[in-house]
Scaffold this active site. Structure first.
Site, short mmCIF file in Angstrom:
data_model
loop_
_atom_site.label_atom_id
_atom_site.label_comp_id
_atom_site.label_asym_id
_atom_site.label_seq_id
_atom_site.Cartn_x
_atom_site.Cartn_y
_atom_site.Cartn_z
N LYS A 1 -4.45 6.51 9.38
CA LYS A 1 -5.29 6.97 8.16
C LYS A 1 -6.35 8.23 8.88
O LYS A 1 -7.54 7.68 9.22
CB LYS A 1 -6.20 5.86 7.76
CG LYS A 1 -7.06 6.01 6.56
CD LYS A 1 -7.61 4.75 6.11
CE LYS A 1 -8.83 5.21 5.14
NZ LYS A 1 -8.79 5.62 3.89
N SER B 1 -12.95 -3.00 1.63
CA SER B 1 -13.22 -2.24 2.76
C SER B 1 -14.57 -1.97 3.03
O SER B 1 -15.46 -1.68 2.36
CB SER B 1 -12.30 -0.86 2.75
OG SER B 1 -11.13 -1.01 2.51
N ARG C 1 0.69 -1.12 0.09
CA ARG C 1 0.06 0.26 -0.15
C ARG C 1 1.11 1.35 -0.06
O ARG C 1 1.63 1.33 0.81
CB ARG C 1 -0.85 -0.04 1.18
CG ARG C 1 -1.81 1.12 1.51
CD ARG C 1 -2.60 0.89 2.59
NE ARG C 1 -3.80 2.16 2.55
CZ ARG C 1 -3.58 3.23 3.60
NH1 ARG C 1 -2.36 3.57 3.91
NH2 ARG C 1 -4.58 4.02 3.56
#
Ligand code: TZP
Ligand code: MG
Length: 216
Positions: free
Chosen positions: A140, A111, A42
């Site tokens: 995040k 997600s 990621r």
């Protein structure tokens, strides 16, 4: 690794910034040696080519260990790498199109952060859902409010899919998620930012193993 066969138990998600002065490869290598079960590449701030190059280097480490590589967001990068699958968020290519592009043999994770998203995922043949954020996380900032373990497990059940929890998870709070019926825990900072990523992975793997042993 056979297509679509994977273990969500301790799922490392890479993040260059969280790795600090260490390379992502060094962190992943330590995690592999310490029992990590799945790895996701990621990087929100990098072009396709450097992501591809890092992915190739990670595959050289992961393939001999029989551990899968999932690519975040970038279906094109996953295809060029012939990675094991992709993880798609709510703003990425929707699942039906992702499946059409990748075919039946690849792992696709989606997600889920709300009941509506869990119900949508329930209509799809996804391989797993990533549910969160379970706990507050600085990694995040736009992740939304923390769900807590019970709501996380509820969303996983609504989806009807295998599930990995994400967000603010470390070895001190992971047991509550396994106990709530979640198959695996995903983490960025608990491993990437740890002073000793190998030791941090071993602590998480121990929690997972204790849970699995208690169910036998
Ligand atoms: N999705 C929901 S929370 C999160 C992502 C990518 C960040 C997880 O990072 P950390 O450091 O494990 O809290
Ligand atoms: Mg995404």
């Amino acid at each position: 690794m056979k297509p679509r066969e994977f273990d969500l138990g301790v799922y490392l998600i890479t993040d260059r910034a969280c790795c600090g002065s260490r390379s992502v490869e060094d962190v992943v290598s330590a995690a592999i040696d310490s029992g990590v079960t799945l790895v996701q590449l990621r990087d929100k701030n990098v072009d396709a080519r450097p992501m591809l190059e890092l992915g190739r280097r990670l595959l050289l480490l992961l393939r001999p260990a029989g551990i899968g590589l999932i690519v975040n967001d970038r279906i094109d990068v996953a295809q060029v790498l012939d990675a094991d699958g992709v993880h798609t968020g709510q703003q990425d290519i929707p699942y039906p199109e992702a499946r059409r592009l990748l075919g039946p043999a690849k792992i696709i994770g989606v997600s889920v952060g709300s009941e509506a998203e869990a119900r949508e995922a329930a209509r799809w043949d996804v391989d797993y859902v990533g549910v969160g954020p379970v706990y507050p996380t600085a990694t995040k900032p736009d992740a939304g409010a923390a769900l807590g373990p019970d709501a996380t497990a509820r969303l996983a059940r609504i989806s009807g899919h295998r599930a990995v929890a994400i967000g603010g998870i470390d070895s001190a709070n992971a047991a509550a998620l396994y106990a709530a019926g979640i198959e695996g825990v995903a983490t960025i900072s608990a491993i990437c930012s740890a002073p000793d990523p190998g030791a941090a992975t071993r602590r998480l793997v121990r929690v997972m193993q204790e849970h699995r042993a208690s169910r036998k």
